[in-house]
Design a protein around this motif. Structure first.
Motif, PDB file in Angstrom:
ATOM      1  N   VAL A  62       0.823  -1.190  -0.019  1.00  0.00           N
ATOM      2  CA  VAL A  62       0.055  -0.073  -0.177  1.00  0.00           C
ATOM      3  C   VAL A  62       0.826   1.192  -0.078  1.00  0.00           C
ATOM      4  CG1 VAL A  62      -1.759   1.176   1.160  1.00  0.00           C
ATOM      5  CG2 VAL A  62      -1.895  -1.103   1.281  1.00  0.00           C
ATOM      6  N   GLN A  63       0.599   2.023  -0.817  1.00  0.00           N
ATOM      7  CA  GLN A  63       1.245   3.513  -1.079  1.00  0.00           C
ATOM      8  C   GLN A  63       0.694   4.248   0.100  1.00  0.00           C
ATOM      9  OE1 GLN A  63       3.582   4.390  -3.393  1.00  0.00           O
ATOM     10  NE2 GLN A  63       4.077   6.290  -2.170  1.00  0.00           N
ATOM     11  N   VAL A  64       1.551   5.276   0.934  1.00  0.00           N
ATOM     12  CA  VAL A  64       0.956   6.032   1.652  1.00  0.00           C
ATOM     13  C   VAL A  64       1.554   7.318   1.385  1.00  0.00           C
ATOM     14  CG1 VAL A  64       0.681   4.191   3.613  1.00  0.00           C
ATOM     15  CG2 VAL A  64       2.806   5.448   3.526  1.00  0.00           C
ATOM     16  N   ALA A  65       1.094   8.480   2.097  1.00  0.00           N
ATOM     17  CA  ALA A  65       1.138   9.817   1.700  1.00  0.00           C
ATOM     18  C   ALA A  65       2.721  10.421   1.938  1.00  0.00           C
ATOM     19  CB  ALA A  65       0.390  10.635   2.705  1.00  0.00           C
ATOM     20  N   ASP A  66       3.372   9.512   3.045  1.00  0.00           N
ATOM     21  CA  ASP A  66       4.743  10.170   3.250  1.00  0.00           C
ATOM     22  C   ASP A  66       5.303   9.138   4.334  1.00  0.00           C
ATOM     23  OD1 ASP A  66       3.728  10.997   6.014  1.00  0.00           O
ATOM     24  OD2 ASP A  66       3.135  13.071   4.720  1.00  0.00           O
ATOM     25  N   PRO A  91       7.515   5.472   0.839  1.00  0.00           N
ATOM     26  CA  PRO A  91       6.218   5.686   1.673  1.00  0.00           C
ATOM     27  C   PRO A  91       5.094   4.581   1.118  1.00  0.00           C
ATOM     28  CG  PRO A  91       6.271   7.109  -0.150  1.00  0.00           C
ATOM     29  CD  PRO A  91       7.641   6.425  -0.194  1.00  0.00           C
ATOM     30  N   SER A  92       5.670   3.314   1.545  1.00  0.00           N
ATOM     31  CA  SER A  92       4.537   2.308   1.493  1.00  0.00           C
ATOM     32  C   SER A  92       4.591   1.407   2.711  1.00  0.00           C
ATOM     33  CB  SER A  92       4.898   1.418   0.164  1.00  0.00           C
ATOM     34  OG  SER A  92       6.161   1.123   0.188  1.00  0.00           O
ATOM     35  N   VAL A  93       3.520   0.617   3.097  1.00  0.00           N
ATOM     36  CA  VAL A  93       3.558  -0.543   3.798  1.00  0.00           C
ATOM     37  C   VAL A  93       3.138  -1.634   3.244  1.00  0.00           C
ATOM     38  CG1 VAL A  93       3.192   1.187   5.836  1.00  0.00           C
ATOM     39  CG2 VAL A  93       1.538   0.137   4.687  1.00  0.00           C
ATOM     40  N   LEU A  94       3.505  -2.984   4.080  1.00  0.00           N
ATOM     41  CA  LEU A  94       2.893  -4.092   3.838  1.00  0.00           C
ATOM     42  C   LEU A  94       1.779  -4.297   4.846  1.00  0.00           C
ATOM     43  CD1 LEU A  94       6.247  -6.041   2.859  1.00  0.00           C
ATOM     44  CD2 LEU A  94       4.588  -5.119   1.475  1.00  0.00           C
TER      45      LEU A  94
END
Length: 130
Positions: A62-66, A91-94
């Motif tokens: 998942v891409q996140v804002a920052d 800026p991404s999480v699993l």
């Protein structure tokens, strides 16, 4: 427990979203050709880095804002959100898909879409849903 069908439904409900395989042939959802959520199984290097903490089951990238948002998600619920060295500085999480609720998933997908959508498209969507 969320499923890939939930991811697909939520992502494709957003304006100008398409589903197209990523470079490794796995599903990825894009807004104007910018990926915002994608299937991301753990690779050998990820499993080695995580050791016994390496999860089984479906994993969503998942891409996140920052990076601040990333750190907040990782701290908020490490049973759901995690990362690997591959994503250091990005800026991404699993996400452990089998541990996230559908409502949390909906919020995460929408936020990821906003992080990648062009500003005018994002503003138009915010105005239409306000």
């Amino acid at each position: 427990m969320a499923t890939w069908d939930d991811v697909r439904r939520l992502a494709l409900a957003l304006p100008e979203t398409t589903e197209r395989p990523s470079y490794d042939g796995l599903p990825a959802w894009r807004v104007r050709d910018k990926a915002f959520v994608w299937e991301r199984p753990l690779r050998r290097a990820d499993r080695e880095a995580l050791g016994d903490a390496a999860p089984d089951g479906p994993i969503l990238g998942v891409q996140v804002a920052d990076l601040g948002v990333k750190e907040a998600l990782l701290a908020d619920d490490p049973a759901v959100h995690f990362t690997t060295p591959h994503f250091d500085g990005h800026p991404s999480v699993l996400v452990r898909l089998d541990r996230i609720s559908e409502s949390e998933l909906a919020e995460l997908v929408l936020d990821a879409w906003y992080a990648r959508a062009p500003k005018r498209l994002a503003a138009a969507h915010r105005a239409a849903t306000a």
